[in-house]
Design an enzyme around this catalytic site. Sequence first.
Site: not given
Length: 444
Positions: A30, A85, A121, A261-262, A272, A342
Amino acid sequence: MKISVIGCGYLGAVHAASMASLGHEVIGIDVDAAKVEALSAGRAPFFEPDLPELLREGVASGLLKFSTDIADARDSRVHFVAVGTPQQKNGTGADLTYVDAAVDALLPYLNEGDLVVGKSTVPVGTAERLAVDVEAAGAELAWNPEFLREGYAVKDTIAPDRLVYGVRRDSEVPSHHTKDMDHRPAVKLLNEVYAQAIANGTPLVVTDYATAELVKAAANAFLATKISFINAMAEIAEVTGADVTELADAIGHDVRIGRKFLNAGAGFGGGCLPKDIRAFAARAEELGRGESVAFLKEVDAINLRRRDRVVELVVDALGGSAYKKKVAVLGLAFKPNSDDTRDSPALDVAVRLHGLGAQVLATDPEAIANSRLRHPQLSFGTTGEALADADAVVLVTEWNEYKQLDPVEVASLVNSAVIVDGRNCLDSKKWRAAGWTYIGLGRP
């Protein structure tokens, strides 16, 4: 196997430590000297369960090292590119500056037969472009997308729910079947890297570059769509008197839909999902197929509206004005078990309430430091300090310690027993029985 990991942010640090825990000899590279120093000392520069232990064990064993000099990757056989990204500053597409720079810097140190593996990604078409230079250096390129969940990243790396390899198709082998491509050196090398997961029965999909790149984009787009769908239903529920949580339970029993996820609430965030669906839509536009994923713009819009709605509910609960009212904001990270702020709905809600003149005191088990860096104008404290004499409470990150709060005890701390449950994670009956005005999203 000797492995290098280029980029030691969230993805790279977890990947490097996890690979070392599997017995590989790993060098993490890095450009950030302070980050490398911390990692070399076995300290995680961000919060992620189980990562500190892996770092300490890997460094102590000698299997895990970190460096700022990419030349130290020259002895590795497999090179993972795990740089960020981010969203472009002047657009919605993905900024590939760091990916291109990482590959360019690595090229002089590649040996014949090495494998460069993209984990970042990226927009579809990136791997095909990068493969030209990698192959010119005598190495091979593969794309191996990550599917990490923050808070569970170590587990998801060591014991993934699937592995995807994107490799170049042989021109003489037009078939799209995995068995026609598993002879490639890239596949054999990756199988060695992930030998434990494969031995444990992890499903493996070997495909071409474009499909591997689209797998990640499509997965994120689907999850974002599912979350925004139930939040759209919450908007309808709020004007009809329906209960979106019970609605989710009912449709979730359909095996074609599923309950995960409901959960209606303040919406998704993080580094992301938001930027990835925007980048996917931008890439589709470039390919002349923008209409195919045009719905993602509405998915994004629904998601952002939920933050507005949480703020509206708090203001309404305060009698129409938040000015000089003390508001306790419970949660700042975009999700529990993370310190990542974020694009966090929770932090955004705190900032908006502050902008309306509220005396915001925000708290979070792990994300206060990151929040203070981003928004020093906010005030932060412990949970007790936030709740003390509060005129309203808003829960926006569903940490267990908030879900387990005793409503009777909390009522003794606040000035007014009003709570907005921005994640629909509290027992509304229990809180109301304790004398609270409980307000959920899409719930009567």
